[in-house]
Design a protein around this motif. Structure first.
Motif, PDB file in Angstrom:
ATOM      1  N   ARG A 223       0.863  -1.181   0.000  1.00 38.52           N
ATOM      2  CA  ARG A 223       0.000   0.000   0.000  1.00 38.52           C
ATOM      3  C   ARG A 223       0.898   1.229   0.000  1.00 38.52           C
ATOM      4  O   ARG A 223       1.810   1.339   0.815  1.00 38.52           O
ATOM      5  N   VAL A 224       0.649   2.139  -0.936  1.00 40.74           N
ATOM      6  CA  VAL A 224       1.469   3.342  -1.044  1.00 40.74           C
ATOM      7  C   VAL A 224       0.612   4.555  -1.386  1.00 40.74           C
ATOM      8  O   VAL A 224      -0.537   4.424  -1.824  1.00 40.74           O
ATOM      9  N   ARG A 225       1.233   5.710  -1.221  1.00 41.44           N
ATOM     10  CA  ARG A 225       0.609   6.988  -1.542  1.00 41.44           C
ATOM     11  C   ARG A 225       1.603   7.767  -2.395  1.00 41.44           C
ATOM     12  O   ARG A 225       2.794   7.840  -2.062  1.00 41.44           O
ATOM     13  N   LEU A 226       1.133   8.319  -3.519  1.00 38.29           N
ATOM     14  CA  LEU A 226       1.960   9.135  -4.403  1.00 38.29           C
ATOM     15  C   LEU A 226       1.316  10.502  -4.555  1.00 38.29           C
ATOM     16  O   LEU A 226       0.087  10.621  -4.556  1.00 38.29           O
ATOM     17  N   LYS A 227       2.144  11.535  -4.714  1.00 35.56           N
ATOM     18  CA  LYS A 227       1.635  12.883  -4.931  1.00 35.56           C
ATOM     19  C   LYS A 227       2.322  13.437  -6.169  1.00 35.56           C
ATOM     20  O   LYS A 227       3.548  13.438  -6.248  1.00 35.56           O
ATOM     21  N   GLY A 228       1.520  13.871  -7.156  1.00 33.35           N
ATOM     22  CA  GLY A 228       2.063  14.393  -8.403  1.00 33.35           C
ATOM     23  C   GLY A 228       0.939  14.728  -9.356  1.00 33.35           C
ATOM     24  O   GLY A 228      -0.133  15.166  -8.933  1.00 33.35           O
ATOM     25  N   LYS A 229       1.152  14.485 -10.656  1.00 30.41           N
ATOM     26  CA  LYS A 229       0.165  14.841 -11.680  1.00 30.41           C
ATOM     27  C   LYS A 229      -0.083  13.678 -12.632  1.00 30.41           C
ATOM     28  O   LYS A 229       0.822  12.901 -12.926  1.00 30.41           O
TER      29      LYS A 229
ATOM     30  N   GLU B 212      -0.662   7.948 -17.238  1.00 28.38           N
ATOM     31  CA  GLU B 212       0.733   8.176 -16.930  1.00 28.38           C
ATOM     32  C   GLU B 212       0.793   9.204 -15.808  1.00 28.38           C
ATOM     33  O   GLU B 212       0.273  10.314 -15.930  1.00 28.38           O
ATOM     34  N   PHE B 213       1.392   8.819 -14.697  1.00 24.84           N
ATOM     35  CA  PHE B 213       1.534   9.660 -13.516  1.00 24.84           C
ATOM     36  C   PHE B 213       2.987  10.081 -13.390  1.00 24.84           C
ATOM     37  O   PHE B 213       3.890   9.300 -13.681  1.00 24.84           O
ATOM     38  N   ALA B 214       3.226  11.326 -12.942  1.00 27.28           N
ATOM     39  CA  ALA B 214       4.604  11.787 -12.742  1.00 27.28           C
ATOM     40  C   ALA B 214       4.690  12.633 -11.486  1.00 27.28           C
ATOM     41  O   ALA B 214       3.768  13.373 -11.143  1.00 27.28           O
ATOM     42  N   ASP B 215       5.819  12.490 -10.809  1.00 29.25           N
ATOM     43  CA  ASP B 215       6.180  13.396  -9.724  1.00 29.25           C
ATOM     44  C   ASP B 215       7.588  13.891 -10.042  1.00 29.25           C
ATOM     45  O   ASP B 215       8.105  13.645 -11.138  1.00 29.25           O
ATOM     46  N   ALA B 216       8.211  14.606  -9.130  1.00 27.99           N
ATOM     47  CA  ALA B 216       9.534  15.172  -9.396  1.00 27.99           C
ATOM     48  C   ALA B 216      10.598  14.116  -9.672  1.00 27.99           C
ATOM     49  O   ALA B 216      11.609  14.396 -10.309  1.00 27.99           O
ATOM     50  N   SER B 217      10.369  12.864  -9.223  1.00 24.68           N
ATOM     51  CA  SER B 217      11.378  11.815  -9.366  1.00 24.68           C
ATOM     52  C   SER B 217      11.274  11.016 -10.660  1.00 24.68           C
ATOM     53  O   SER B 217      12.237  10.400 -11.085  1.00 24.68           O
ATOM     54  N   GLY B 218      10.089  10.982 -11.274  1.00 25.19           N
ATOM     55  CA  GLY B 218       9.918  10.183 -12.477  1.00 25.19           C
ATOM     56  C   GLY B 218       8.466   9.862 -12.765  1.00 25.19           C
ATOM     57  O   GLY B 218       7.560  10.504 -12.233  1.00 25.19           O
ATOM     58  N   LYS B 219       8.259   8.839 -13.600  1.00 26.74           N
ATOM     59  CA  LYS B 219       6.925   8.481 -14.076  1.00 26.74           C
ATOM     60  C   LYS B 219       6.601   7.026 -13.757  1.00 26.74           C
ATOM     61  O   LYS B 219       7.494   6.193 -13.672  1.00 26.74           O
TER      62      LYS B 219
ATOM     63  N   ASN C 224      -3.620  19.552 -12.567  1.00 31.66           N
ATOM     64  CA  ASN C 224      -3.985  19.326 -11.168  1.00 31.66           C
ATOM     65  C   ASN C 224      -2.944  18.477 -10.453  1.00 31.66           C
ATOM     66  O   ASN C 224      -2.476  17.480 -11.009  1.00 31.66           O
ATOM     67  N   GLU C 225      -2.626  18.838  -9.216  1.00 37.45           N
ATOM     68  CA  GLU C 225      -1.816  17.955  -8.386  1.00 37.45           C
ATOM     69  C   GLU C 225      -2.780  17.005  -7.683  1.00 37.45           C
ATOM     70  O   GLU C 225      -3.807  17.427  -7.161  1.00 37.45           O
ATOM     71  N   VAL C 226      -2.471  15.726  -7.733  1.00 34.95           N
ATOM     72  CA  VAL C 226      -3.335  14.717  -7.126  1.00 34.95           C
ATOM     73  C   VAL C 226      -2.550  13.866  -6.143  1.00 34.95           C
ATOM     74  O   VAL C 226      -1.324  13.766  -6.226  1.00 34.95           O
ATOM     75  N   GLU C 227      -3.282  13.282  -5.230  1.00 38.20           N
ATOM     76  CA  GLU C 227      -2.711  12.305  -4.310  1.00 38.20           C
ATOM     77  C   GLU C 227      -3.403  10.984  -4.588  1.00 38.20           C
ATOM     78  O   GLU C 227      -4.635  10.913  -4.587  1.00 38.20           O
ATOM     79  N   LEU C 228      -2.613   9.965  -4.866  1.00 45.90           N
ATOM     80  CA  LEU C 228      -3.132   8.643  -5.169  1.00 45.90           C
ATOM     81  C   LEU C 228      -2.770   7.681  -4.047  1.00 45.90           C
ATOM     82  O   LEU C 228      -1.638   7.690  -3.573  1.00 45.90           O
ATOM     83  N   VAL C 229      -3.728   6.863  -3.652  1.00 41.08           N
ATOM     84  CA  VAL C 229      -3.467   5.802  -2.683  1.00 41.08           C
ATOM     85  C   VAL C 229      -3.870   4.502  -3.360  1.00 41.08           C
ATOM     86  O   VAL C 229      -4.943   4.406  -3.961  1.00 41.08           O
ATOM     87  N   GLY C 230      -3.002   3.510  -3.277  1.00 39.55           N
ATOM     88  CA  GLY C 230      -3.318   2.249  -3.927  1.00 39.55           C
ATOM     89  C   GLY C 230      -2.354   1.147  -3.575  1.00 39.55           C
ATOM     90  O   GLY C 230      -1.540   1.260  -2.658  1.00 39.55           O
ATOM     91  N   GLU C 231      -2.460   0.088  -4.365  1.00 40.45           N
ATOM     92  CA  GLU C 231      -1.671  -1.114  -4.152  1.00 40.45           C
ATOM     93  C   GLU C 231      -0.724  -1.292  -5.332  1.00 40.45           C
ATOM     94  O   GLU C 231      -1.152  -1.278  -6.489  1.00 40.45           O
ATOM     95  N   PHE C 232       0.556  -1.457  -5.031  1.00 44.17           N
ATOM     96  CA  PHE C 232       1.566  -1.613  -6.068  1.00 44.17           C
ATOM     97  C   PHE C 232       1.503  -3.018  -6.646  1.00 44.17           C
ATOM     98  O   PHE C 232       1.466  -4.007  -5.919  1.00 44.17           O
ATOM     99  N   ASP C 233       1.472  -3.102  -7.956  1.00 44.63           N
ATOM    100  CA  ASP C 233       1.440  -4.383  -8.665  1.00 44.63           C
ATOM    101  C   ASP C 233       2.797  -4.568  -9.328  1.00 44.63           C
ATOM    102  O   ASP C 233       3.021  -4.119 -10.448  1.00 44.63           O
ATOM    103  N   LYS C 234       3.726  -5.199  -8.602  1.00 44.88           N
ATOM    104  CA  LYS C 234       5.091  -5.389  -9.101  1.00 44.88           C
ATOM    105  C   LYS C 234       5.130  -6.599 -10.025  1.00 44.88           C
ATOM    106  O   LYS C 234       4.719  -7.692  -9.653  1.00 44.88           O
ATOM    107  N   GLU C 235       5.618  -6.382 -11.219  1.00 43.00           N
ATOM    108  CA  GLU C 235       5.726  -7.446 -12.218  1.00 43.00           C
ATOM    109  C   GLU C 235       7.182  -7.857 -12.388  1.00 43.00           C
ATOM    110  O   GLU C 235       8.066  -7.000 -12.434  1.00 43.00           O
TER     111      GLU C 235
END
Length: 142
Positions: free
Chosen positions: A70-76, A87-94, A114-125
């Motif tokens: 479970r993680v939270r990201l803030k960006g656009k 496609e989501f991006a923050d200052a570190s990447g996409k 818009n700046e958005v905050e996303l909360v979700g589950e990481f699906d690592k492949e």
């Protein structure tokens, strides 16, 4: 009786359609998809207070994230890639994120400004593209 049932079904379909059309909001920014996506349906409001889910960067999540974390990201949200992918991006990447139409806040247009905050589950492949499956989307700035 058969005609009454048919009429009832038609009335129900029209009522549901009217409610769907009355809702506004959803992603309205650029799209990378070949065909334009349908207008996103808005979700009802929900909890908007603090979260214990850790805030991460896209780069750190892709490099060190664990499957089902479970993680939270803030960006656009930069663009709509098609279906539920953005496609989501923050200052570190996409990173690619999956957002169901119902996750967009009701009555709020969301685009690449818009700046958005996303909360979700990481699906690592292990093979292919890792993504964030978004459970909550909150607009936090313009």
């Amino acid at each position: 009786m058969k005609r009454f049932i048919q009429l009832s079904c038609i009335t129900a379909v029209l009522a549901v359609s009217a409610v769907a059309v009355a809702q506004t909001g959803g992603y309205s920014g650029p799209s990378a998809a070949a065909a334009p996506a349908a207008e996103a349906k808005a979700a009802p409001g929900g909890y908007t207070g603090p979260s214990s889910v850790p805030l991460m960067t896209a780069k750190d999540l892709l490099a060190n994230g664990k499957d089902d974390q479970r993680v939270r990201l803030k960006g656009k949200l930069l663009s709509h890639k098609g279906d539920e992918e953005y496609e989501f991006a923050d200052a570190s990447g996409k990173i690619t994120v999956e957002i169901d139409d119902k996750r967009f806040p009701a009555g709020v247009k969301v685009d690449h400004t818009n700046e958005v905050e996303l909360v979700g589950e990481f699906d690592k492949e292990l093979i292919g593209e890792s993504k964030l499956d978004v459970d909550q989307l909150k607009v936090v700035g313009k």
